[in-house]
Design an enzyme around this catalytic site. Structure first.
Site, short mmCIF file in Angstrom:
data_model
loop_
_atom_site.label_atom_id
_atom_site.label_comp_id
_atom_site.label_asym_id
_atom_site.label_seq_id
_atom_site.Cartn_x
_atom_site.Cartn_y
_atom_site.Cartn_z
N ARG A 1 0.86 -1.18 0.00
CA ARG A 1 0.00 0.00 0.00
C ARG A 1 0.90 1.24 0.00
O ARG A 1 2.07 1.15 0.40
CB ARG A 1 -0.90 0.02 1.24
CG ARG A 1 -1.79 -1.20 1.40
CD ARG A 1 -2.56 -1.13 2.72
NE ARG A 1 -3.46 -2.26 2.91
CZ ARG A 1 -3.15 -3.39 3.54
NH1 ARG A 1 -1.93 -3.54 4.06
NH2 ARG A 1 -4.03 -4.36 3.66
N LYS B 1 -1.79 -2.88 8.04
CA LYS B 1 -2.94 -2.45 8.84
C LYS B 1 -3.01 -3.25 10.14
O LYS B 1 -2.70 -4.43 10.17
CB LYS B 1 -4.23 -2.66 8.05
CG LYS B 1 -4.43 -1.68 6.91
CD LYS B 1 -5.79 -1.86 6.25
CE LYS B 1 -6.05 -0.82 5.18
NZ LYS B 1 -7.37 -0.99 4.55
N HIS C 1 -3.08 2.41 -5.91
CA HIS C 1 -3.60 1.18 -5.31
C HIS C 1 -3.89 0.14 -6.38
O HIS C 1 -3.89 -1.07 -6.11
CB HIS C 1 -4.86 1.48 -4.50
CG HIS C 1 -5.10 0.49 -3.39
ND1 HIS C 1 -4.24 0.33 -2.33
CD2 HIS C 1 -6.10 -0.41 -3.20
CE1 HIS C 1 -4.70 -0.61 -1.52
NE2 HIS C 1 -5.83 -1.09 -2.04
N ARG D 1 -1.13 -2.27 -6.68
CA ARG D 1 -1.21 -3.35 -5.67
C ARG D 1 -2.20 -4.41 -6.12
O ARG D 1 -1.94 -5.61 -6.00
CB ARG D 1 -1.61 -2.75 -4.32
CG ARG D 1 -1.93 -3.78 -3.23
CD ARG D 1 -2.21 -3.03 -1.92
NE ARG D 1 -3.01 -3.80 -0.98
CZ ARG D 1 -2.51 -4.65 -0.08
NH1 ARG D 1 -1.21 -4.86 -0.05
NH2 ARG D 1 -3.29 -5.28 0.76
N HIS E 1 -3.59 -9.45 4.08
CA HIS E 1 -5.03 -9.48 4.35
C HIS E 1 -5.31 -10.31 5.59
O HIS E 1 -4.80 -11.44 5.71
CB HIS E 1 -5.80 -10.08 3.17
CG HIS E 1 -5.91 -9.17 2.00
ND1 HIS E 1 -6.20 -9.61 0.72
CD2 HIS E 1 -5.79 -7.82 1.89
CE1 HIS E 1 -6.24 -8.58 -0.11
NE2 HIS E 1 -5.99 -7.49 0.58
N TYR F 1 -9.98 -11.30 -5.77
CA TYR F 1 -9.13 -11.32 -6.95
C TYR F 1 -9.43 -12.49 -7.88
O TYR F 1 -9.15 -12.44 -9.07
CB TYR F 1 -7.65 -11.33 -6.54
CG TYR F 1 -7.23 -10.04 -5.89
CD1 TYR F 1 -7.04 -8.89 -6.64
CD2 TYR F 1 -7.07 -9.96 -4.51
CE1 TYR F 1 -6.68 -7.69 -6.04
CE2 TYR F 1 -6.71 -8.76 -3.90
CZ TYR F 1 -6.52 -7.64 -4.68
OH TYR F 1 -6.17 -6.46 -4.07
#
Length: 311
Positions: free
Chosen positions: A164, A189, A257, A260, A283, A292
Site C-alpha cells: 500500500r 494495517k 492502489h 497493488r 489481508h 481477486y
C-alpha cells in the site's frame, strides 16, 4: 482528537476520548480510521442532541432503543450517505458502545441488533501488465533525476511487492529493499507484520534512488523523501500517478492502489496460491483476497467473448 463538547455531555465526551486512545494505543488503528470512527459517534450525538434538546450523556446512550439507532441511520441515508458509508458508520458506533459495555456503563444490544445494509462488493480494478510496465517506465521521466528515481522505486514497490502507499512511505532507511536475498519486513494495517520477497527490479530501483537522493538519511529516517527533504506525502505519489495517467492515456482507475491490485491479480493469473497471495498482501481475511479470483474470472470471460468465433 477531541469530540466537540457542545454535542455531548462531559461524561460522554471523556469516554469518547478514552475510547479513541484505546483504539490508537492497543488496537493500533490507522489515523484515518480513528477520524472516521470519531465522526460516526459525533454524528450520532448530533442526532440525539436534536431529539433530546440537550447534549446526550452516557445515560442517554444507555436508554437507546433499536428503533432510535435505525432512525439515525435512516437519516444518514436520506442525507445522501451511501450504503457503504452507513455500514462503516454502524461499525464505528458499535465499536464505541461495545467499549462502554465492557466498562459496564451500558448494554450494546440496541446497536448490536441493527443489521448493516447490504452492499454490492466492488471488484478490485487492477491495471493490465502492459499498462503497469508503462507506468513504471514513465515514472522515471521527472526532470530531477533523484525524484525520477524515487518515483520509479515507489511504483516498483507497489507493483512488485504489493505494498500500500502508506506501507511504502513508512519504510525506514534501515529497511531499504536493496538485497533480493533479504525479505522486506512490512508493517501493515492493524500493526500486522509480514515478509515480502524483494525482486531484483525492486532492489535495483531502490539502490538507484539511494545513489541519487541528495539528503543524508539516518537508519530510522523515512526512506522516501519529498523535494525539500521532508517525509514524502501520499498526495505527491497520487499526483505523480495522475500525471502518468494523462500522459499514457490510462483510465481513472489506474491509481497507485491499482498497482497493488495488479500485483495480486497477475500472480493469481500465473498460478499463484491464494493463501500465499493473502500473506503477501497482508489481508487478515482470506475472503478479501478471494475478490481477486472474481477479477481473474471476469478477465477470462472477457477474453473468451472477444476471441472465440462463436461468442
Amino acid at each position: 482528537m477531541t469530540a466537540p463538547i457542545q454535542i455531548m455531555a462531559p461524561d460522554l465526551a471523556a469516554e469518547v476520548r478514552s475510547w479513541l486512545a484505546h483504539l490508537a494505543g492497543e488496537r493500533r488503528l490507522a489515523g484515518h480510521t480513528l477520524e472516521a470512527y470519531e465522526r460516526d459517534v459525533r454524528q450520532l450525538c448530533g442526532f440525539l442532541t436534536e431529539h433530546l434538546g440537550a447534549p446526550p450523556a452516557i445515560a442517554d446512550l444507555a436508554g437507546l432503543e433499536t428503533r432510535d439507532v435505525r432512525a439515525f441511520f435512516a437519516r444518514r441515508r436520506m442525507g445522501g450517505a451511501s450504503t457503504r458509508t452507513v455500514g462503516r458508520g454502524l461499525a464505528g458506533v458499535r465499536s464505541f458502545v461495545t467499549y462502554l459495555e465492557k466498562k459496564e456503563l451500558l448494554s450494546a444490544d440496541a446497536v448490536r441488533l441493527v443489521s448493516a445494509p447490504k452492499t454490492s462488493k466492488r471488484l478490485p480494478r487492477p491495471v493490465g501488465i502492459p499498462d503497469a510496465r508503462a507506468m513504471l517506465e514513465a515514472a522515471g521521466d521527472h526532470e530531477e533525476p533523484w525524484i525520477a528515481a524515487r518515483d520509479a522505486a515507489i511504483l516498483t514497490l507497489l507493483y512488485g511487492a504489493g505494498l500500500r502507499i502508506a506501507e511504502a512511505l513508512s519504510l525506514p532507511r534501515s529497511d531499504a529493499p536493496t538485497d533480493p536475498a533479504i525479505a522486506l519486513r512490512v508493517t501493515g494495517k492493524g500493526g500486522r507484520v509480514r515478509l515480502v520477497p524483494v525482486l531484483p527490479a525492486i532492489a535495483e530501483a531502490t539502490t538507484a534512488y539511494l545513489g541519487l537522493v541528495p539528503f543524508h538519511l539516518e537508519p530510522d529516517d523515512q526512506l522516501f523523501r519529498g523535494a525539500k527533504g521532508g517525509p514524502l506525502s501520499p498526495r505527491i505519489v497520487q499526483r505523480t500517478v495522475a500525471h502518468l495517467r494523462g500522459a499514457l492515456g490510462l483510465p481513472d482507475s489506474a491509481t497507485p492502489h491499482a498497482l497493488r491490485h495488479a500485483f495480486a491479480t497477475h500472480l493469481l493469473a500465473a498460478g499463484g496460491d491464494l493463501r500465499a497471495i493473502q500473506e503477501l498482501l497482508g489481508h487478515a481475511s482470506l475472503s478479501t483476497t478471494q475478490g481477486y479470483t472474481q477479477v481473474d474470472t471476469a478477465h477470462l470471460l472477457e477474453s473468451y467473448a472477444k476471441a472465440h468465433p462463436r461468442a
